[in-house]
Enzyme design. Structure first.
Site, PDB file in Angstrom:
ATOM      1  N   GLY A  68      -4.112  12.187 -27.387  1.00  0.00           N
ATOM      2  CA  GLY A  68      -3.798  11.413 -26.191  1.00  0.00           C
ATOM      3  C   GLY A  68      -3.741  12.246 -24.930  1.00  0.00           C
ATOM      4  O   GLY A  68      -4.190  13.388 -24.889  1.00  0.00           O
ATOM      5  N   LEU A  93      -5.527  11.597 -22.284  1.00  0.00           N
ATOM      6  CA  LEU A  93      -6.975  11.820 -22.277  1.00  0.00           C
ATOM      7  C   LEU A  93      -7.490  12.261 -20.900  1.00  0.00           C
ATOM      8  O   LEU A  93      -6.999  11.821 -19.871  1.00  0.00           O
ATOM      9  CB  LEU A  93      -7.688  10.535 -22.706  1.00  0.00           C
ATOM     10  N   HIS A 144     -12.359  14.123 -23.130  1.00  0.00           N
ATOM     11  CA  HIS A 144     -12.222  13.059 -24.131  1.00  0.00           C
ATOM     12  C   HIS A 144     -13.168  11.896 -23.806  1.00  0.00           C
ATOM     13  O   HIS A 144     -13.771  11.313 -24.691  1.00  0.00           O
ATOM     14  CB  HIS A 144     -10.782  12.528 -24.165  1.00  0.00           C
ATOM     15  N   SER A 168      -8.092  20.240 -20.166  1.00  0.00           N
ATOM     16  CA  SER A 168      -7.146  20.294 -21.274  1.00  0.00           C
ATOM     17  C   SER A 168      -5.942  19.443 -20.893  1.00  0.00           C
ATOM     18  O   SER A 168      -5.532  19.430 -19.725  1.00  0.00           O
ATOM     19  CB  SER A 168      -6.688  21.740 -21.502  1.00  0.00           C
ATOM     20  N   SER A 169      -5.385  18.759 -21.876  1.00  0.00           N
ATOM     21  CA  SER A 169      -4.174  17.971 -21.591  1.00  0.00           C
ATOM     22  C   SER A 169      -3.059  18.899 -21.130  1.00  0.00           C
ATOM     23  O   SER A 169      -2.165  18.491 -20.390  1.00  0.00           O
ATOM     24  CB  SER A 169      -3.736  17.208 -22.845  1.00  0.00           C
TER      25      SER A 169
END
Ligand code: PAF
Length: 281
Positions: free
Chosen positions: A31, A33, A37, A185-186
């Site tokens: 998640g 995102l 993603h 990157s998250s």
């Protein structure tokens, strides 16, 4: 787009699609995102009749002092992105649903997990392999999609599905970067303004490494040294590793006589970031 929260419903949905002869693409995620993603979801949508995005922050792949508790979460924003990208289902199980009382089976791997993040994050790939094995069994995809930013994870999943004779095709997708080169990157959300500026040097150092490699006469030690010198001059950056390994087995190599992965992990402030470039022979 539907959000499914139980394993039994997700399995039933996948079985119904299969009975209709429809192909399924799966994008496993934790998640929060981003554009990386989105590229995976779009590819899953275009390659398959149905696309599933799993969103599950997998506790067993985090070490005790890592960021599981504060890992960013925003299901509403994620759902909007998935719907817009054309996904059919978000599979968003609870921890209890994935690891009910009595759960005690794990998937593990040697060799490919020995170096890089596998060495620095003990138990990480055991957690990744276990959850991905479960997700592949639950969503029964024909194809699954992973980002090249987590190059070792991609190699591990490819190896696992081959070793266990699983009927799923694993596709790796290129790293998506911000306009200034920072790999998406998250975890970038943890960075302060100054840290973000420092983090850019990871990509700068890797791009330089690629240029030196393409110029032709550098060896592995020289390329690694160049990256280390660039990053060690930055007070907020602490190198975790700089490695050049075989692109498939993730084993250390002595000469650049085959395609290799040049990978960096570094702490910027408290945030651990990874990035890489492929040195294509
Ligand atoms: O790359 C990730 O987000 C995770 O490691 C994955 C593959 C979804 C497994 O939890």
């Amino acid at each position: 787009m539907e959000i499914i929260r139980t394993v039994s419903e997700m399995k039933a949905k996948a079985a119904a699609w299969k009975a209709e002869g429809l192909s399924i693409g799966l994008v496993p995620t934790m998640g929060f995102l981003h554009e990386g993603h989105r590229s995976l979801v779009k590819r899953a949508v275009s390659d398959n009749d149905r696309a599933v995005v799993s969103i599950f922050v997998n506790p067993i792949q985090f070490g005790v002092n890592e960021d599981f508790d504060r890992y960013p979460r925003d299901l509403k924003k994620d759902a909007d992105m998935c719907a817009e990208a054309g996904a059919d289902v978000i599979f968003n199980p609870s921890e209890q649903e994935m690891y009910p009382a009595g759960f005690c089976s794990y998937t593990d791997m040697a060799l490919v997990t020995e170096g890089l993040c596998g060495a620095r994050r003990p138990g990480h790939f055991r957690g990744v392999c276990t959850v991905v094995m479960k997700l592949l069994n639950i969503a029964a995809p024909d194809r699954a999609y992973f980002g090249q930013k987590d190059a070792q994870q991609l190699a591990v999943i490819k190896r696992m599905t081959r070793d266990f004779n699983m009927d799923v095709e694993i596709t790796g997708m290129p790293i998506v970067r911000e306009a200034d080169g920072l790999a998406m990157s998250s975890r970038n959300t943890y960075l302060s303004g100054d840290e973000r500026a420092a983090a850019l040097y990871i990509n700068k150092a890797l791009s330089e490494a690629l240029r030196i490699f393409r110029d032709g006469d550098a060896d592995i030690q020289q390329i690694k040294r160049h990256i280390e010198t660039t990053l060690s001059g930055l007070p907020s950056v602490k190198i975790d590793y700089v490695e050049i390994v075989d692109a498939e087995t993730m084993q250390a190599i002595q000469t650049l006589d085959r395609s290799a992965l040049c990978a960096v992990a570094a702490y910027v402030g408290k945030t651990r970031l990874i990035d890489n470039v492929v040195l294509e022979v």
